[in-house]
Design an enzyme around this catalytic site. Sequence first.
Site, PDB file in Angstrom:
ATOM      1  N   HIS A  81       0.692  -0.799   0.007  1.00 46.06           N
ATOM      2  CA  HIS A  81      -0.017   0.047  -0.227  1.00 46.06           C
ATOM      3  C   HIS A  81       0.603   0.949   0.035  1.00 46.06           C
ATOM      4  CE1 HIS A  81      -4.036   2.037   0.561  1.00 46.06           C
ATOM      5  NE2 HIS A  81      -2.938   3.059   1.357  1.00 46.06           N
ATOM      6  N   CYS A  82       1.055   2.114  -1.209  1.00 47.96           N
ATOM      7  CA  CYS A  82       2.005   3.329  -1.014  1.00 47.96           C
ATOM      8  C   CYS A  82       0.949   3.955  -2.236  1.00 47.96           C
ATOM      9  CB  CYS A  82       3.706   2.854  -2.136  1.00 47.96           C
ATOM     10  SG  CYS A  82       3.668   1.812  -2.973  1.00 47.96           S
ATOM     11  N   TYR A 142      -8.284  17.005  -1.612  1.00 44.90           N
ATOM     12  CA  TYR A 142      -6.953  17.362  -0.774  1.00 44.90           C
ATOM     13  C   TYR A 142      -5.730  17.479  -1.918  1.00 44.90           C
ATOM     14  CZ  TYR A 142      -5.335  12.733  -1.271  1.00 44.90           C
ATOM     15  OH  TYR A 142      -5.183  11.451  -1.274  1.00 44.90           O
ATOM     16  N   ARG A 169     -10.367   1.050  -6.224  1.00 43.33           N
ATOM     17  CA  ARG A 169     -10.448   0.492  -4.799  1.00 43.33           C
ATOM     18  C   ARG A 169     -11.732   1.700  -4.762  1.00 43.33           C
ATOM     19  NH1 ARG A 169      -7.300   4.990  -1.209  1.00 43.33           N
ATOM     20  NH2 ARG A 169      -6.771   4.111   0.471  1.00 43.33           N
ATOM     21  N   ASP A 211       2.142   3.134   3.396  1.00 46.08           N
ATOM     22  CA  ASP A 211       1.582   4.295   3.170  1.00 46.08           C
ATOM     23  C   ASP A 211       1.547   5.253   2.464  1.00 46.08           C
ATOM     24  OD1 ASP A 211      -1.638   5.523   2.803  1.00 46.08           O
ATOM     25  OD2 ASP A 211      -1.166   5.880   4.411  1.00 46.08           O
ATOM     26  N   ASN A 255      -2.826  12.840   4.262  1.00 41.96           N
ATOM     27  CA  ASN A 255      -3.493  13.679   4.778  1.00 41.96           C
ATOM     28  C   ASN A 255      -3.327  13.097   6.945  1.00 41.96           C
ATOM     29  OD1 ASN A 255      -5.473  14.972   3.423  1.00 41.96           O
ATOM     30  ND2 ASN A 255      -6.812  13.239   2.820  1.00 41.96           N
TER      31      ASN A 255
END
Length: 285
Positions: free
Chosen positions: A26-27, A44, A119, A241, A246
Amino acid sequence: MNVQAGFLARRRRPRFQLPPGACDAHCHVFGPAARFPYAPNRRYTPPDAPKEMLRALHDHLGVARAVIVQASCHGTDNAAMLDAIASDPKRYRGVAIVDDGFTDRDYDTLHAGGVRGVRFNFVKHLGGAPDMAVFERVVERVKARGWHVVLHLDAPDIAPLSAMIRQLPLPFVVDHMGRVPAAAGLDQPGLRALIELSRLENCWIKVCGAERIAMPPYDQAVPIARALVEAAPERVLWGTDFPHPNATHEADEADLVDLVPRYAPDALAQRRLLVDNPARLYGFD
């Protein structure tokens, strides 16, 4: 190179040595905006974090493979993610964001580009639940391709959504440990609901996002992650991540790597989490 040098100068090397073939499942890549503009309706705007930064980080950490997850700030324009995969297609896979406008040809392009899942965000600060009619139509389309669906959920919504999730006809992956607040401990409704889901053979869970559910040094996240690893050892994934959109604080990914042996104490569990499980789900050699 100056950007990369400055970025890595703030990060130490992990004490835990990742095994050969370890995958960051997950990146993200962001931009550069001059080449890959952000979505007009984004919630954002992140600083650019292009593929060169991601590769430099992975080389720094000892990560061999990665799954690049499309983030909502780029919307359904998956070009930056596909460009990153194309730079090393044996090393990278992708998870896309799509909508009802995607044609069979679009899906063919995504698949050829290394995408193996889609996703959907359900989290409130990113706009809340998607149009469920669209969700169901997309699920049916990607099921036929052998893909999976990634669910980004808020912890309070796991139990209310569980009946729907249980009916999913394809593998599904829950992001970031379901975003359950680590301070609430092991006996919280969101975690209990997530562990119940983990018993399903098509449920996968990412034990990433310690920096989302706890503060450094992330001790409170360890029991949560370990409970999930123990519940479904052959269907858990790990990730950094990066670059932490955020975020509440600047995380050092070495700290996240060093949590792995606390999540999965023995070598077999570590290999499943880091190598075998992502290789099986994403089709790495």
